[in-house]
Design an enzyme around this catalytic site. Structure first.
Site, PDB file in Angstrom:
ATOM      1  N   ASN A  64      33.042  24.570 142.629  1.00 33.16           N
ATOM      2  CA  ASN A  64      31.756  24.985 142.498  1.00 33.16           C
ATOM      3  C   ASN A  64      30.887  23.885 141.805  1.00 33.16           C
ATOM      4  OD1 ASN A  64      29.685  27.082 141.666  1.00 33.16           O
ATOM      5  ND2 ASN A  64      30.260  26.316 139.790  1.00 33.16           N
ATOM      6  N   TYR A  67      21.310  16.700 149.143  1.00 36.70           N
ATOM      7  CA  TYR A  67      21.984  17.836 148.703  1.00 36.70           C
ATOM      8  C   TYR A  67      22.339  18.693 149.931  1.00 36.70           C
ATOM      9  CZ  TYR A  67      22.354  22.532 146.194  1.00 36.70           C
ATOM     10  OH  TYR A  67      22.902  23.513 145.474  1.00 36.70           O
ATOM     11  N   LYS A 104      26.117  19.793 150.843  1.00 38.52           N
ATOM     12  CA  LYS A 104      26.564  21.397 150.619  1.00 38.52           C
ATOM     13  C   LYS A 104      26.942  21.566 152.021  1.00 38.52           C
ATOM     14  CE  LYS A 104      26.354  22.112 146.305  1.00 38.52           C
ATOM     15  NZ  LYS A 104      27.606  22.690 145.775  1.00 38.52           N
ATOM     16  N   THR A 122      19.921  29.656 136.943  1.00 35.18           N
ATOM     17  CA  THR A 122      20.884  28.810 136.235  1.00 35.18           C
ATOM     18  C   THR A 122      20.040  27.739 135.984  1.00 35.18           C
ATOM     19  OG1 THR A 122      21.651  27.367 138.136  1.00 35.18           O
ATOM     20  CG2 THR A 122      22.787  29.240 137.679  1.00 35.18           C
TER      21      THR A 122
HETATM   22  N1  LIG Z   1      21.051  27.698 141.286  1.00 35.95           N
HETATM   23  C1  LIG Z   1      20.882  27.717 142.588  1.00 35.95           C
HETATM   24  O1  LIG Z   1      19.987  28.054 142.949  1.00 35.95           O
HETATM   25  C2  LIG Z   1      22.041  27.478 143.631  1.00 35.95           C
HETATM   26  C3  LIG Z   1      21.848  27.881 144.927  1.00 35.95           C
HETATM   27  C4  LIG Z   1      22.938  27.399 145.615  1.00 35.95           C
HETATM   28  C5  LIG Z   1      23.773  26.675 145.293  1.00 35.95           C
HETATM   29  N2  LIG Z   1      24.111  26.571 144.054  1.00 35.95           N
HETATM   30  C6  LIG Z   1      25.416  25.776 143.818  1.00 35.95           C
HETATM   31  O2  LIG Z   1      26.045  26.469 142.651  1.00 35.95           O
HETATM   32  C7  LIG Z   1      26.919  25.450 141.883  1.00 35.95           C
HETATM   33  C8  LIG Z   1      26.628  25.648 140.340  1.00 35.95           C
HETATM   34  O3  LIG Z   1      25.525  25.569 139.987  1.00 35.95           O
HETATM   35  P1  LIG Z   1      24.686  26.390 139.119  1.00 35.95           P
HETATM   36  O4  LIG Z   1      23.460  27.051 139.771  1.00 35.95           O
HETATM   37  O5  LIG Z   1      25.545  27.225 138.499  1.00 35.95           O
HETATM   38  O6  LIG Z   1      23.946  25.148 137.933  1.00 35.95           O
HETATM   39  P2  LIG Z   1      24.422  24.624 136.713  1.00 35.95           P
HETATM   40  O7  LIG Z   1      24.449  25.518 135.759  1.00 35.95           O
HETATM   41  O8  LIG Z   1      23.634  23.562 136.468  1.00 35.95           O
HETATM   42  O9  LIG Z   1      25.999  24.284 137.109  1.00 35.95           O
HETATM   43  C9  LIG Z   1      26.235  23.186 137.799  1.00 35.95           C
HETATM   44  C10 LIG Z   1      27.745  22.747 137.185  1.00 35.95           C
HETATM   45  O10 LIG Z   1      28.529  21.715 137.890  1.00 35.95           O
HETATM   46  C11 LIG Z   1      28.692  20.855 136.844  1.00 35.95           C
HETATM   47  N3  LIG Z   1      28.938  19.500 137.177  1.00 35.95           N
HETATM   48  C12 LIG Z   1      27.745  18.935 137.745  1.00 35.95           C
HETATM   49  N4  LIG Z   1      28.015  17.606 137.988  1.00 35.95           N
HETATM   50  C13 LIG Z   1      29.258  17.440 137.688  1.00 35.95           C
HETATM   51  C14 LIG Z   1      29.953  16.154 137.535  1.00 35.95           C
HETATM   52  N5  LIG Z   1      29.718  15.019 138.160  1.00 35.95           N
HETATM   53  N6  LIG Z   1      31.452  16.542 137.076  1.00 35.95           N
HETATM   54  C15 LIG Z   1      31.802  17.664 136.668  1.00 35.95           C
HETATM   55  N7  LIG Z   1      31.035  18.783 136.614  1.00 35.95           N
HETATM   56  C16 LIG Z   1      29.830  18.486 137.204  1.00 35.95           C
HETATM   57  C17 LIG Z   1      28.079  21.255 135.575  1.00 35.95           C
HETATM   58  O11 LIG Z   1      28.819  20.714 134.373  1.00 35.95           O
HETATM   59  P3  LIG Z   1      28.566  19.483 133.525  1.00 35.95           P
HETATM   60  O12 LIG Z   1      26.903  19.145 133.478  1.00 35.95           O
HETATM   61  O13 LIG Z   1      28.924  19.957 132.197  1.00 35.95           O
HETATM   62  O14 LIG Z   1      29.430  18.422 134.080  1.00 35.95           O
HETATM   63  C18 LIG Z   1      27.958  22.569 135.491  1.00 35.95           C
HETATM   64  O15 LIG Z   1      28.955  23.128 134.994  1.00 35.95           O
HETATM   65  C19 LIG Z   1      26.492  24.145 142.268  1.00 35.95           C
HETATM   66  O16 LIG Z   1      27.259  23.569 143.279  1.00 35.95           O
HETATM   67  C20 LIG Z   1      25.159  24.270 142.995  1.00 35.95           C
HETATM   68  O17 LIG Z   1      24.840  23.447 144.081  1.00 35.95           O
HETATM   69  C21 LIG Z   1      23.202  26.623 142.979  1.00 35.95           C
END
Ligand SMILES: NC(=O)c1ccc[n+]([C@@H]2O[C@H](COP(=O)([O-])OP(=O)(O)OC[C@H]3O[C@@H](n4cnc5c(N)ncnc54)[C@H](OP(=O)(O)O)[C@@H]3O)[C@@H](O)[C@H]2O)c1
Length: 254
Positions: free
Chosen positions: A90, A157, A161, A192
């Site tokens: 994730n 992105y 993805k 988030t």
């Molecule tokens: N929010 C949206 O609207 C949305 C929509 C579609 C898909 N997504 C996907 O959902 C997933 C989770 O995102 P989220 O929305 O929950 O946002 P988030 O709260 O910012 O979570 C992102 C997570 O990924 C980790 N991460 C990022 N870069 C990293 C790295 N280089 N190494 C290790 N960990 C890393 C972050 O942890 P650290 O910063 O502590 O490393 C955090 O735990 C992502 O893949 C995102 O693309 C999100």
């Protein structure tokens, strides 16, 4: 009794948002979890919270782009909990956002590295552990961006993805006969830190909400429920799917 009783799961990107919500839900449903992200304090707080709730978690902090973390996650699941049944790959970042011709190659490469290559590396080490267990479920957090819609500024992105969908489909085909399923979630706007970062102004936030038939964005817990479905035996005949969890973005024209 939970639907993940006796299961062992890896959740990447667990320090906030969707990954954190999924880790808590998986534990509530009976799983033991290995959680990872870079932010040590947030990760330790999650593990402590899981402990307070009577669950079991091991926190392993590091950069997911580092292959040694991908390997250590699977090794830790085996060493601490005896095997691996579930992985929610994730972790992700928005990366460099600009018109395609303005995205730098280093920015492109970093986004692909963190969002796609790291998920492949994780799966590469998860698959042998699941084969040893006689099956398993791998879930990738993809997005509407790239697979359902093209949002300006998000070429790196979107490409990284959308690549997860192809990865899930090939893994599903290669390992289906051995009891391993692989699916991707096409996630819509979610509240988030990343979601707020992608839509930082009230106008931008309202625009993102308007893209969805439900006229709102998701809570991370709603996406976690979809991950639970794909992770669990509730989805025992679902594999190779790009499952929309998107509040109706592609069907919405209002
Ligand atoms: N929010 C949206 O609207 C949305 C929509 C579609 C898909 N997504 C996907 O959902 C997933 C989770 O995102 P989220 O929305 O929950 O946002 P988030 O709260 O910012 O979570 C992102 C997570 O990924 C980790 N991460 C990022 N870069 C990293 C790295 N280089 N190494 C290790 N960990 C890393 C972050 O942890 P650290 O910063 O502590 O490393 C955090 O735990 C992502 O893949 C995102 O693309 C999100």
């Amino acid at each position: 009794m939970g639907i993940l009783d006796g299961k062992v799961a890896i959740v990447t990107g667990a320090s906030s948002g969707i990954g954190r919500a999924a880790a808590l839900l998986f534990v509530r449903e009976g799983a033991k979890v290995v959680v990872t992200a870079r932010r040590v304090a947030e990760l330790d707080a999650l593990a402590a919270e899981i402990g307070r709730r009577g669950g079991e978690a091991v926190a392993l902090a590091g950069d997911i782009a580092d292959e040694s973390i991908a390997r250590a996650l699977a090794e830790t699941a085996i060493a601490r909990f005896g095997g691996l049944d579930i992985a929610l790959n994730n972790a992700g970042q928005l990366g460099e956002t600009a018109a395609a011709h303005d995205i730098s190659l280093p920015g492109w490469r970093e986004t692909v590295e963190v969002n796609l290559t790291s998920a492949f590396a994780c799966a590469k080490y998860q698959l042998p552990a699941m084969l040893a267990r006689g099956g398993g479920s791998i879930v990738f957090t993809s997005t509407i961006v790239g697979s359902e819609v093209g949002l300006p500024g998000m070429a790196a992105y979107a490409a990284s993805k959308a690549g997860l969908v192809g990865l899930a489909r090939v893994i599903a085909a290669e390992y289906g006969a051995q009891g391993i399923r692989a699916n991707a979630m096409l996630v819509g706007g979610t509240d988030t830190p990343m979601g707020r970062n992608a839509a930082p102004t009230p106008d931008a936030y309202a625009f993102v909400e308007s893209l969805h038939a439900l006229k709102r964005i998701a809570a991370p817990e709603e996406i976690a429920q979809a991950a639970l479905f794909l992770a669990s035996e509730a989805s025992s005949f679902v594999t190779g799917a790009a499952m929309p969890v998107d509040g109706g973005v592609p069907i919405c024209r209002t």
